[in-house]
Design a protein around this motif. Structure first.
Motif, mmCIF file in Angstrom:
data_model
loop_
_atom_site.group_PDB
_atom_site.id
_atom_site.type_symbol
_atom_site.label_atom_id
_atom_site.label_comp_id
_atom_site.label_asym_id
_atom_site.label_seq_id
_atom_site.Cartn_x
_atom_site.Cartn_y
_atom_site.Cartn_z
ATOM 1 N N VAL A 104 0.862 -1.187 0.000
ATOM 2 C CA VAL A 104 0.000 0.000 0.000
ATOM 3 C C VAL A 104 0.898 1.237 0.000
ATOM 4 O O VAL A 104 1.717 1.418 0.912
ATOM 5 N N ASN A 105 0.819 2.048 -1.010
ATOM 6 C CA ASN A 105 1.627 3.268 -1.106
ATOM 7 C C ASN A 105 0.876 4.437 -0.455
ATOM 8 O O ASN A 105 -0.311 4.634 -0.710
ATOM 9 N N TYR A 165 5.508 3.363 2.616
ATOM 10 C CA TYR A 165 4.586 2.298 2.156
ATOM 11 C C TYR A 165 4.503 1.179 3.188
ATOM 12 O O TYR A 165 5.360 1.054 4.066
ATOM 13 N N ILE A 166 3.489 0.419 3.028
ATOM 14 C CA ILE A 166 3.244 -0.707 3.952
ATOM 15 C C ILE A 166 3.172 -1.980 3.121
ATOM 16 O O ILE A 166 2.496 -2.019 2.091
ATOM 17 N N ILE A 167 3.898 -2.996 3.593
ATOM 18 C CA ILE A 167 3.719 -4.330 2.976
ATOM 19 C C ILE A 167 2.851 -5.123 3.946
ATOM 20 O O ILE A 167 3.184 -5.254 5.128
ATOM 21 N N TYR A 168 1.785 -5.657 3.425
ATOM 22 C CA TYR A 168 0.867 -6.413 4.269
ATOM 23 C C TYR A 168 0.946 -7.890 3.895
ATOM 24 O O TYR A 168 0.808 -8.264 2.731
ATOM 25 N N TRP A 169 1.224 -8.728 4.907
ATOM 26 C CA TRP A 169 1.242 -10.197 4.695
ATOM 27 C C TRP A 169 0.093 -10.824 5.453
ATOM 28 O O TRP A 169 -0.103 -10.505 6.622
ATOM 29 N N TYR A 209 -2.173 0.619 -4.882
ATOM 30 C CA TYR A 209 -1.606 -0.561 -4.206
ATOM 31 C C TYR A 209 -1.231 -1.607 -5.252
ATOM 32 O O TYR A 209 -1.707 -1.597 -6.374
ATOM 33 N N VAL A 210 -0.307 -2.476 -4.834
ATOM 34 C CA VAL A 210 0.159 -3.545 -5.716
ATOM 35 C C VAL A 210 0.109 -4.849 -4.936
ATOM 36 O O VAL A 210 0.562 -4.898 -3.789
#
Ligand SMILES: [Fe+2]
Length: 447
Positions: A104-105, A165-169, A209-210
């Motif tokens: 998420v940017n 940014y956030i990386i969500y797992w 988001y990617v």
């Protein structure tokens, strides 16, 4: 009955065919596995702009704004509104969705306070330096936070600015139900993640988001996979069944072949005994048996009847045991008295083999092989079709073997002389039908 060697060859060939079939199946399966692995290893991307039928991700605000910190002392000069964002990941593919994560940017300054159903890796830029930390926002110690943060009472607020940014797992524990994401039904095909972000305007746009992910296809799914799932066990079953059948058949054939060899050997011994005292007819019975069998085959008799004719002919002179050697071994022409004595071999032989239950024709072959078609033969004077067929065949083979060999009182007949002889005797001494058949094969027998 084929010999065990023939049966073994047949079984060997069948095994080779099954082996080739298996090799083709295995090679095809290996190619199939390579294709599936390639498919499974492919890293896939999804953004809000991607048009995909397989996987969709949608981050959208959920519910009402939260105003938890609106009156908090720490932010008394600001109106801070929180907003819950929810992402729904939907797996519309026929494969398992695995190893997925969402980036998420952040476009506008905000604070992250909470996230659930997964772990977040926060990337924060402070004075041009990037800080990052993976935090389970439901369970943390303030002392372990290496990022910039503020506290609102006991609650953690981590500031995020444009460029962070956030990386969500998703959680990967089995009980979470998040990974792997199955596609099999409506509920297991969807995963929900959640974030609470606070901003001054409360209107963060999280559409940038990617998502990256892998799709895992099973080796045994899809048309080919299902085919392999059927073909491989079916092939193994066929091999097992065939192996058992082969084992039984080889055992049975070996026993049968051994027994038929014993029968052949016994009849051969009997025929040798019959010819033992007849110096001028060595191996006579064996040759007559071969000729008689050829005639029977040329007459179109079936295999079993041909064998009966063969074995009957081997025994036809078995009664010779009762004829004195001085007569049987005589080199000159027999006298009338000799002829009378020698005739007893038909009846003695028939008496000897009458108890052969498996082949009653043997007795007829022995008793009647000197009868003549016109009734002038011995010992009974039967004529025409009263004489059993086996005896009529053997009498022709018997005569052929006699005239095709030299005797002391005459030379052997030439082929033409033999043909003339049989033509002359057709209908008188011999069955004309059998003579017709015999004259057709006499050239090949001579060869
Ligand atoms: Fe005879």
């Amino acid at each position: 009955m084929g010999s065990p060697e023939n049966i073994k060859t047949l079984i060997k060939r069948t095994f080779i065919v099954l082996g080739i079939a298996f090799a083709i199946i295995i090679i095809s399966f290996v190619f199939h596995v390579i294709q599936i692995n390639k498919f499974n290893q492919q890293e896939r991307y999804y953004t809000s702009d991607t048009v995909s039928m397989d996987v969709t991700a949608d981050i959208h605000p959920r519910g009402m704004l939260t105003d938890s910190w609106e009156k908090n002392d720490a932010f008394e000069d600001m109106i801070i509104n929180g907003k819950i964002y929810e992402a729904v990941i939907t797996n519309n593919s026929k494969c398992l969705l695995s190893d997925w994560q969402l980036r998420v940017n952040i476009k506008e300054s905000c604070w992250i306070n909470n996230a659930w159903n997964g772990t977040v890796e926060i990337h924060q830029f402070v004075d041009g330096q990037e800080k990052s930390q993976t935090i389970d926002l439901r369970d943390y110690n303030i002392g372990d936070i290496s990022l910039d943060y503020q506290l609102a009472g006991q609650d953690l607020l981590i500031p995020l600015n444009s460029g962070d940014y956030i990386i969500y797992w998703p959680y990967t524990g089995n009980d979470s139900g998040e990974v792997p994401l199955k596609s099999t039904n409506e509920y297991s095909g969807q995963a929900y993640i959640g974030l609470i972000l606070y901003s001054i305007s409360g209107d963060n746009d999280l559409s940038d988001y990617v998502m990256t992910y892998h799709l895992n296809q099973s080796y045994f799914s899809g048309t080919f996979g299902t085919l392999f799932l059927i073909i491989i066990p079916a092939w193994i079953l066929i091999m097992l069944v065939f192996a058992v059948i082969a084992w039984i058949v080889i055992g049975f054939e070996s026993t049968m072949y051994y027994q038929s060899q014993i029968i052949d050997d016994m009849f051969s011994i009997c025929s040798k005994l019959a010819d033992e005292k007849d110096y001028y007819h060595k191996d006579h019975s064996n040759r007559v048996a071969k000729y008689a069998k050829k005639i029977a085959e040329a007459m179109g008799m079936d295999k079993q009847d041909c064998n009966v004719v063969y074995y009957g002919a081997l025994l036809h002179n078995i009664g010779n045991y009762a004829v004195p050697e001085r007569i049987l071994g005589k080199s000159s022409k027999l006298t009338e008295e000799d002829e009378k004595i020698i005739q007893v071999h038909t009846m003695k032989g028939a008496k000897l083999v009458e108890d052969v239950k498996s082949m009653p024709q043997a007795s007829s072959a022995t008793l009647y092989h000197h009868e003549r078609f016109d009734g002038t033969g011995y010992p009974t004077g039967k004529k025409g079709e009263e004489i059993p067929l086996i005896a009529r065949i053997i009498s022709v083979a018997d005569a052929y073997d006699d005239i095709s060999r030299d005797r002391e009182y005459r030379k052997k007949y030439t082929l033409d002389e033999m043909k003339t002889f049989f033509k002359e005797k057709s209908g008188t001494w011999y069955d004309p039908f059998i003579i017709d058949v015999f004259l057709k094969i006499i050239d090949s027998i001579e060869e």
